[in-house]
Enzyme design. Structure first.
Site, short mmCIF file in Angstrom:
data_model
loop_
_atom_site.label_atom_id
_atom_site.label_comp_id
_atom_site.label_asym_id
_atom_site.label_seq_id
_atom_site.Cartn_x
_atom_site.Cartn_y
_atom_site.Cartn_z
N LYS A 99 50.32 45.93 44.29
CA LYS A 99 49.25 45.44 43.42
C LYS A 99 48.69 46.59 42.57
O LYS A 99 48.26 47.62 43.08
CB LYS A 99 48.12 44.83 44.25
CG LYS A 99 47.02 44.19 43.37
CD LYS A 99 46.10 43.30 44.18
CE LYS A 99 44.94 44.03 44.80
NZ LYS A 99 43.92 44.47 43.83
N ASP A 139 46.53 42.88 38.84
CA ASP A 139 45.22 42.31 39.17
C ASP A 139 44.19 42.74 38.12
O ASP A 139 43.36 43.61 38.38
CB ASP A 139 44.83 42.79 40.58
CG ASP A 139 43.58 42.11 41.10
OD1 ASP A 139 43.15 41.10 40.52
OD2 ASP A 139 43.03 42.61 42.10
N LYS A 158 42.19 40.45 36.58
CA LYS A 158 41.10 39.45 36.62
C LYS A 158 40.66 39.08 35.20
O LYS A 158 39.51 39.29 34.80
CB LYS A 158 39.92 39.97 37.45
CG LYS A 158 40.29 40.23 38.90
CD LYS A 158 39.11 40.62 39.75
CE LYS A 158 39.42 40.73 41.23
NZ LYS A 158 40.31 41.83 41.62
N ASP A 212 38.73 35.86 29.05
CA ASP A 212 38.42 36.05 27.63
C ASP A 212 38.63 34.70 26.96
O ASP A 212 38.86 33.70 27.66
CB ASP A 212 39.34 37.15 27.05
CG ASP A 212 38.74 37.84 25.83
OD1 ASP A 212 38.12 37.13 24.99
OD2 ASP A 212 38.89 39.06 25.70
N THR A 249 33.49 38.81 46.08
CA THR A 249 32.62 39.04 47.25
C THR A 249 31.32 39.71 46.81
O THR A 249 30.29 39.58 47.47
CB THR A 249 33.30 39.93 48.31
OG1 THR A 249 33.98 40.99 47.65
CG2 THR A 249 34.27 39.15 49.15
N ARG A 253 43.08 49.86 51.78
CA ARG A 253 42.63 51.07 52.46
C ARG A 253 43.03 51.18 53.92
O ARG A 253 43.14 52.29 54.44
CB ARG A 253 41.12 51.21 52.28
CG ARG A 253 40.75 51.54 50.84
CD ARG A 253 39.30 51.29 50.54
NE ARG A 253 38.99 49.86 50.57
CZ ARG A 253 37.81 49.34 50.26
NH1 ARG A 253 36.83 50.14 49.90
NH2 ARG A 253 37.62 48.05 50.30
#
Ligand code: C5P
Length: 231
Positions: free
Chosen positions: A39, A66, A68, A71, A130, A210
């Protein structure tokens, strides 16, 4: 090292949240035995641009871009055509943008790939960030229905939302971040799940960042993710 079945490897996505391609390549080379998808987020894309896509293909990854996107539909459609032609397998769009934005993205991505003779990519809708503290609980189903109406291939949601999302859109590919090995550090993730729980919940693509990339022994951390699923 546990042999990773290809079917499982294609469900594991390594989030390369770093700001230079040298580091991304180093991580990719070390971790490609476990991860079939890489990603590229805003951080790496801003640093390396579309070159990142070809480089990661060269390391044997499918690429999840990614960005996101959100527009006006024309802009989203044109940008998505480019990404489709570059061989991006997954690209993300904000469901908040509504049906027209998502549809433009999905059409553009698929058309770009088809024109280049590439396999059909999977446009993904971001349901709720989130970090969006203002998003009301009932917004999730609405966003999933918007994604389905627009012809998206899948959605990004937390593991605990997969079942509910499937209720509204049974055929959607479910992509889940927030994956942590048992007892692992949660960082800023509000809703985490172990890899096994994610698979059992019906997740099709587990985004792991991570938990592996910040580990002292990254190969061991990746192996633990796989062992956690296969055990
Ligand atoms: O937390 P981890 O490093 O595994 O994050 C992997 C991906 O999950 C990130 O690239 C980001 O896109 C996404 N993420 C998220 N919610 C957060 C933080 C990260 O969905 N709070």
């Amino acid at each position: 090292m546990t042999e990773v079945p290809e079917e499982l490897r294609s469900k594991l996505c390594l989030a390369l949240d770093v700001d230079d391609m040298v580091q991304a390549v180093r991580l990719g080379k070390e971790l490609s035995p476990w991860f079939g998808v890489a990603k590229v987020g805003l951080e790496l894309f801003t640093a390396a641009g579309t070159d990142a896509i070809g480089t990661l293909h060269g390391l044997g990854f499918d690429v999840f871009l990614d960005l996101k996107m959100y527009d006006i539909p024309t802009t989203v459609e044109k940008a998505s055509r480019v990404l489709g032609a570059l061989g991006v397998s997954y690209a993300t769009y904000h469901a908040q943008g509504g049906v027209d934005v998502l549809k433009a993205g999905a059409d553009g991505l698929r058309t770009g790939a088809a024109n280049a003779g590439l396999p059909e990519p999977c446009p993904l809708a971001i349901t709720v960030l989130t970090s969006d503290a203002d998003a009301p609980d009932h917004i999730m189903p609405k966003r999933v229905l918007t994604a389905a109406e627009a012809g998206m291939g899948g959605i990004v949601c937390s593991v605990d939302q997969v079942k509910e999302a499937r209720h509204y859109a049974p055929r959607m590919v479910a992509v889940t971040p927030g994956i942590r090995s048992e007892g692992g550090e949660t960082h800023d993730q509000a809703r985490v799940a172990t890899p096994k729980v994610a698979i059992e919940a019906g997740s099709d693509l587990l985004v792991v960042g991570r938990a592996v990339t910040l580990a002292d022994d990254k190969a061991a951390a990746a192996g633990a993710i796989v062992d956690g699923i296969l055990s």
